[in-house]
Design a protein around this motif. Structure first.
Motif, PDB file in Angstrom:
ATOM      1  N   THR A 167       0.847  -1.192   0.000  1.00  0.00           N
ATOM      2  CA  THR A 167       0.000   0.000   0.000  1.00  0.00           C
ATOM      3  C   THR A 167       0.881   1.239   0.000  1.00  0.00           C
ATOM      4  O   THR A 167       2.038   1.203   0.423  1.00  0.00           O
ATOM      5  N   MET A 168       0.335   2.336  -0.470  1.00  0.00           N
ATOM      6  CA  MET A 168       1.044   3.614  -0.460  1.00  0.00           C
ATOM      7  C   MET A 168       0.012   4.721  -0.593  1.00  0.00           C
ATOM      8  O   MET A 168      -1.093   4.496  -1.116  1.00  0.00           O
ATOM      9  N   HIS A 169       0.388   5.937  -0.123  1.00  0.00           N
ATOM     10  CA  HIS A 169      -0.486   7.101  -0.169  1.00  0.00           C
ATOM     11  C   HIS A 169       0.188   8.198  -0.994  1.00  0.00           C
ATOM     12  O   HIS A 169       0.845   9.092  -0.444  1.00  0.00           O
ATOM     13  N   PRO A 170       0.011   8.167  -2.313  1.00  0.00           N
ATOM     14  CA  PRO A 170       0.740   9.090  -3.191  1.00  0.00           C
ATOM     15  C   PRO A 170       0.052  10.444  -3.334  1.00  0.00           C
ATOM     16  O   PRO A 170      -0.472  10.787  -4.396  1.00  0.00           O
ATOM     17  N   TYR A 171       0.079  11.215  -2.270  1.00  0.00           N
ATOM     18  CA  TYR A 171      -0.465  12.574  -2.338  1.00  0.00           C
ATOM     19  C   TYR A 171       0.487  13.475  -3.122  1.00  0.00           C
ATOM     20  O   TYR A 171       1.704  13.363  -2.996  1.00  0.00           O
ATOM     21  N   GLY A 172      -0.082  14.383  -3.907  1.00  0.00           N
ATOM     22  CA  GLY A 172       0.766  15.321  -4.625  1.00  0.00           C
ATOM     23  C   GLY A 172      -0.003  16.140  -5.636  1.00  0.00           C
ATOM     24  O   GLY A 172      -1.146  15.833  -5.973  1.00  0.00           O
ATOM     25  N   PRO A 173       0.651  17.184  -6.175  1.00  0.00           N
ATOM     26  CA  PRO A 173      -0.016  18.098  -7.098  1.00  0.00           C
ATOM     27  C   PRO A 173       0.038  17.662  -8.559  1.00  0.00           C
ATOM     28  O   PRO A 173      -0.583  18.287  -9.406  1.00  0.00           O
ATOM     29  N   GLN A 174       0.820  16.600  -8.856  1.00  0.00           N
ATOM     30  CA  GLN A 174       0.924  16.089 -10.225  1.00  0.00           C
ATOM     31  C   GLN A 174       1.176  14.588 -10.151  1.00  0.00           C
ATOM     32  O   GLN A 174       1.688  14.079  -9.153  1.00  0.00           O
ATOM     33  N   ILE A 175       0.882  13.884 -11.239  1.00  0.00           N
ATOM     34  CA  ILE A 175       1.116  12.436 -11.238  1.00  0.00           C
ATOM     35  C   ILE A 175       2.605  12.117 -11.150  1.00  0.00           C
ATOM     36  O   ILE A 175       2.982  11.019 -10.728  1.00  0.00           O
ATOM     37  N   ASP A 176       3.471  13.068 -11.507  1.00  0.00           N
ATOM     38  CA  ASP A 176       4.916  12.862 -11.425  1.00  0.00           C
ATOM     39  C   ASP A 176       5.536  13.581 -10.230  1.00  0.00           C
ATOM     40  O   ASP A 176       6.768  13.666 -10.132  1.00  0.00           O
ATOM     41  N   LEU A 177       4.698  14.092  -9.324  1.00  0.00           N
ATOM     42  CA  LEU A 177       5.194  14.766  -8.118  1.00  0.00           C
ATOM     43  C   LEU A 177       4.341  14.360  -6.929  1.00  0.00           C
ATOM     44  O   LEU A 177       3.632  15.174  -6.333  1.00  0.00           O
ATOM     45  N   VAL A 178       4.417  13.073  -6.590  1.00  0.00           N
ATOM     46  CA  VAL A 178       3.667  12.572  -5.436  1.00  0.00           C
ATOM     47  C   VAL A 178       4.653  12.101  -4.373  1.00  0.00           C
ATOM     48  O   VAL A 178       5.839  11.888  -4.637  1.00  0.00           O
ATOM     49  N   SER A 179       4.139  11.921  -3.173  1.00  0.00           N
ATOM     50  CA  SER A 179       4.997  11.508  -2.068  1.00  0.00           C
ATOM     51  C   SER A 179       5.558  10.108  -2.315  1.00  0.00           C
ATOM     52  O   SER A 179       4.835   9.183  -2.676  1.00  0.00           O
ATOM     53  N   GLY A 180       6.869  10.005  -2.093  1.00  0.00           N
ATOM     54  CA  GLY A 180       7.513   8.699  -2.152  1.00  0.00           C
ATOM     55  C   GLY A 180       7.543   8.001  -0.813  1.00  0.00           C
ATOM     56  O   GLY A 180       8.201   6.963  -0.664  1.00  0.00           O
ATOM     57  N   GLY A 181       6.842   8.551   0.162  1.00  0.00           N
ATOM     58  CA  GLY A 181       6.778   7.949   1.485  1.00  0.00           C
ATOM     59  C   GLY A 181       7.696   8.649   2.473  1.00  0.00           C
ATOM     60  O   GLY A 181       8.780   9.127   2.113  1.00  0.00           O
ATOM     61  N   MET A 182       7.248   8.716   3.727  1.00  0.00           N
ATOM     62  CA  MET A 182       8.061   9.342   4.770  1.00  0.00           C
ATOM     63  C   MET A 182       9.401   8.626   4.882  1.00  0.00           C
ATOM     64  O   MET A 182       9.470   7.407   4.936  1.00  0.00           O
ATOM     65  N   GLY A 183      10.477   9.413   4.895  1.00  0.00           N
ATOM     66  CA  GLY A 183      11.808   8.839   5.030  1.00  0.00           C
ATOM     67  C   GLY A 183      12.432   8.396   3.727  1.00  0.00           C
ATOM     68  O   GLY A 183      13.518   7.813   3.732  1.00  0.00           O
ATOM     69  N   CYS A 184      11.765   8.659   2.600  1.00  0.00           N
ATOM     70  CA  CYS A 184      12.316   8.226   1.317  1.00  0.00           C
ATOM     71  C   CYS A 184      13.502   9.104   0.918  1.00  0.00           C
ATOM     72  O   CYS A 184      13.702  10.191   1.465  1.00  0.00           O
ATOM     73  N   THR A 185      14.288   8.633  -0.046  1.00  0.00           N
ATOM     74  CA  THR A 185      15.479   9.362  -0.484  1.00  0.00           C
ATOM     75  C   THR A 185      15.253  10.097  -1.805  1.00  0.00           C
ATOM     76  O   THR A 185      16.196  10.632  -2.385  1.00  0.00           O
ATOM     77  N   TYR A 186      14.014  10.141  -2.296  1.00  0.00           N
ATOM     78  CA  TYR A 186      13.743  10.899  -3.523  1.00  0.00           C
ATOM     79  C   TYR A 186      13.962  12.395  -3.261  1.00  0.00           C
ATOM     80  O   TYR A 186      13.719  12.880  -2.143  1.00  0.00           O
ATOM     81  N   PRO A 187      14.392  13.150  -4.278  1.00  0.00           N
ATOM     82  CA  PRO A 187      14.562  14.610  -4.101  1.00  0.00           C
ATOM     83  C   PRO A 187      13.266  15.259  -3.617  1.00  0.00           C
ATOM     84  O   PRO A 187      12.204  15.054  -4.219  1.00  0.00           O
ATOM     85  N   HIS A 188      13.384  16.005  -2.515  1.00  0.00           N
ATOM     86  CA  HIS A 188      12.236  16.697  -1.923  1.00  0.00           C
ATOM     87  C   HIS A 188      11.114  15.723  -1.534  1.00  0.00           C
ATOM     88  O   HIS A 188       9.978  16.140  -1.328  1.00  0.00           O
ATOM     89  N   GLY A 189      11.452  14.445  -1.420  1.00  0.00           N
ATOM     90  CA  GLY A 189      10.465  13.446  -1.021  1.00  0.00           C
ATOM     91  C   GLY A 189       9.433  13.128  -2.073  1.00  0.00           C
ATOM     92  O   GLY A 189       8.438  12.462  -1.778  1.00  0.00           O
ATOM     93  N   ARG A 190       9.653  13.595  -3.319  1.00  0.00           N
ATOM     94  CA  ARG A 190       8.654  13.428  -4.379  1.00  0.00           C
ATOM     95  C   ARG A 190       9.164  12.497  -5.470  1.00  0.00           C
ATOM     96  O   ARG A 190      10.366  12.463  -5.783  1.00  0.00           O
ATOM     97  N   THR A 191       8.234  11.761  -6.062  1.00  0.00           N
ATOM     98  CA  THR A 191       8.538  10.908  -7.200  1.00  0.00           C
ATOM     99  C   THR A 191       7.276  10.777  -8.038  1.00  0.00           C
ATOM    100  O   THR A 191       6.311  11.511  -7.830  1.00  0.00           O
ATOM    101  N   SER A 192       7.275   9.852  -8.962  1.00  0.00           N
ATOM    102  CA  SER A 192       6.099   9.647  -9.801  1.00  0.00           C
ATOM    103  C   SER A 192       5.338   8.406  -9.361  1.00  0.00           C
ATOM    104  O   SER A 192       5.902   7.503  -8.714  1.00  0.00           O
ATOM    105  N   ILE A 193       4.073   8.354  -9.713  1.00  0.00           N
ATOM    106  CA  ILE A 193       3.274   7.159  -9.443  1.00  0.00           C
ATOM    107  C   ILE A 193       3.908   5.939 -10.099  1.00  0.00           C
ATOM    108  O   ILE A 193       4.005   4.863  -9.495  1.00  0.00           O
ATOM    109  N   ALA A 194       4.390   6.090 -11.317  1.00  0.00           N
ATOM    110  CA  ALA A 194       5.000   4.962 -12.030  1.00  0.00           C
ATOM    111  C   ALA A 194       6.231   4.438 -11.298  1.00  0.00           C
ATOM    112  O   ALA A 194       6.440   3.219 -11.195  1.00  0.00           O
ATOM    113  N   GLU A 195       7.076   5.348 -10.767  1.00  0.00           N
ATOM    114  CA  GLU A 195       8.287   4.912 -10.061  1.00  0.00           C
ATOM    115  C   GLU A 195       7.926   4.150  -8.780  1.00  0.00           C
ATOM    116  O   GLU A 195       8.592   3.175  -8.430  1.00  0.00           O
ATOM    117  N   ILE A 196       6.897   4.594  -8.082  1.00  0.00           N
ATOM    118  CA  ILE A 196       6.444   3.865  -6.885  1.00  0.00           C
ATOM    119  C   ILE A 196       6.051   2.446  -7.261  1.00  0.00           C
ATOM    120  O   ILE A 196       6.442   1.462  -6.620  1.00  0.00           O
TER     121      ILE A 196
END
Length: 506
Positions: free
Chosen positions: A403-432
């Motif tokens: 499970t995951m909660h990909p909140y964000g303003p764009q499909i390519d700028l959603v949360s990668g999860g608390m504690g993730c190493t993505y830049p600014h904590g953001r990634t894409s739905i596809a990468e998740i």
């Protein structure tokens, strides 16, 4: 034969805070939290000859110790059904029932994720049963590969089976027509008995066609019926199919909404049957097939009838998973929830927690509790932490899907999860989804304030997630999603952007 009967204890109870004046409060009812309080009522009870008196609470908020005629009984935790045998302490008249309640100060209680209400929030009643009675029935059915036959089991928990001839008679009907009937002999002292039978060509339950059956379990001693219970059941087969799910042999994209068991600021957790019916009818009218019941046990009869798959949870929300009291309490609530609801055909899976910094110990314990009580449903947890850690820990501890909660303003700028190493904590739905390559993935939350008053983004998100389910243009697979949230609700302890003027606008 002593007939089962239910005596309501709902109504006006005395209510008092320490050193405060006594006032009247409605039970069931949800009220703003006060800390410690006492609820008190007096009731009469004509105890049946050769019968027992059970006291049942369907749910409180958040911790309550029960006393009857000065005798202390159980201490209850929130949202759950508790049944107590008071036969030996109840009188014909003038019985005093006291609940010493904690709300805002309960160790396992209020959270910041929703507006908190104290009180005896669901109904209270006496259940008059025979001395020898049916305490619980767990129905489950295993469909064959062709889905044209079901091996059925009714696991019956019994109380005080005497020496001599005793039998269980189990009958399954559909619209009044008998589909199966079987009898099992009982030995003296039997506490549990599994009664098995076959059903040919069962009509399957689905969101499109929620077919229901009536299961009647009758207990007879010496040829005479002493107790009987009937519950609504159904047949479905929900299973993993690679990185997707199948329902009754057909691929299904699980899509729905997250629903709190809350109404307006006066009703809180204590909704009327009419309010519940309207809520679920409106959800069904959206065209969804799933409701994530957040973040604690709800009631399920309407979901069965309308054809809405559901999941239920333990009451954890950003909770301290290193606190053993908290995690043990959550597992206790989960046990009560599963025992109460596991025969409901609408249950798709159990979720052991919501948005907590989970530990491997709790992942293993929650999965073990769910599988011990219901080995026929899938288990996971609603999660918003780092995708890599989620993948590794969920996998090691045997959870059935990610499970995951990909909140964000764009499909390519959603949360990668608390504690993730993505830049600014953001990634894409596809990468998740690429990280979760070996099991299905459900986005147990998405949307929120990011899409509020932004229908274009809402539509884009929906289209993209469904494209992932279909693997359009080589996109990785998504098995399901649940939008946050079904309805606005009061939440005074949280600020912008999710809440405006005490109302969660998500």
């Amino acid at each position: 034969m002593v007939q089962r009967s239910k005596v309501s204890l709902n109504g006006e109870w005395d209510f008092q805070i320490p050193f405060g004046r006594v006032e009247k409060r409605r039970v069931p009812g949800s009220y703003h939290c006060v800390g410690d309080s006492t609820y008190r009522t007096v009731f009469d009870c004509t105890r049946p000859q050769d019968g027992r008196v059970l006291l049942v609470f369907e749910g409180i908020a958040y911790e309550g110790t029960v006393l009857v005629n000065g005798t202390q009984l159980e201490t209850m935790l929130p949202y759950s059904r508790y049944t107590m045998d008071i036969t030996d302490i109840v009188r014909e008249t003038g019985n005093e029932l006291v609940v010493q309640l904690k709300d805002i100060n309960a160790p396992f209680g209020p959270a910041e994720g929703w507006c908190n209400y104290g009180g005896i929030v669901r109904e209270v009643y006496l259940l008059l049963v025979p001395d020898i009675y049916i305490a619980d029935v767990f129905f489950h059915a295993e469909l064959n590969e062709a889905l044209d036959a079901a091996a059925c089991t009714a696991e019956v928990t019994l109380r005080d089976i005497p020496a001599g001839a005793a039998q269980l008679c189990v009958t399954l009907t559909r619209n009044g027509a008998e589909m199966a009937a079987v009898t099992a002999d009982l030995a003296a002292g039997t506490a549990k008995q599994a009664v098995t039978f076959e059903v040919a060509h069962p009509e399957l339950w689905s969101p499109e066609s929620p077919a229901l059956y009536a299961l009647t379990v009758r207990l007879a001693v010496g040829g005479e019926t002493v107790d009987e219970v009937t519950q609504t059941v159904g047949f479905k087969k929900l299973e993993v199919d690679g990185r997707r799910f199948k329902l009754n042999g057909k691929p299904i994209f699980i899509h729905g909404v997250c629903r709190h068991d809350l109404q307006d600021d006066k009703t809180g957790f204590s909704q009327s049957d009419e309010q519940l019916e309207k809520d679920f009818q409106m959800i069904k009218a959206l065209g969804v097939n799933y409701v994530r019941l957040v973040h604690y046990p709800h009631v399920l009869d309407i979901a069965d009838r309308l054809g809405l798959m559901v999941s239920e949870e333990s009451g954890l929300w950003w909770s301290d998973m290193s606190n053993k009291y908290i995690t043990d309490s959550a597992l206790h609530v989960m046990e009560h929830c599963i025992t109460r609801d596991r025969s409901h055909v609408s249950v798709a899976f159990w979720l052991g927690f919501n948005e907590c910094d989970f530990t491997e110990e709790y992942l293993a314990e929650s999965a073990a509790v769910c599988r011990r009580l219901d080995p026929y449903r899938m288990v996971s947890g609603a999660n918003c932490f780092d995708v890599k850690r989620t993948h590794d820990w969920f996998s090691r501890n045997g959870l059935d899907f990610y499970t995951m909660h990909p909140y964000g303003p764009q499909i390519d700028l959603v949360s990668g999860g608390m504690g993730c190493t993505y830049p600014h904590g953001r990634t894409s739905i596809a990468e998740i989804l690429k990280v979760f390559s070996d099991k299905p993935v459900i986005f147990t939350e998405w949307g929120g304030w990011n899409v509020d008053e932004n229908p274009a983004l809402f539509e884009q998100m929906c289209d993209h997630m469904y494209d992932c389910y279909l693997n359009k243009e080589g996109l990785p697979t998504l098995a399901g999603m649940s939008y946050w949230a079904w309805a606005d609700m009061y939440e005074y302890n949280r600020g912008n952007n999710a809440c405006i003027d005490g109302v969660q606008i998500e």
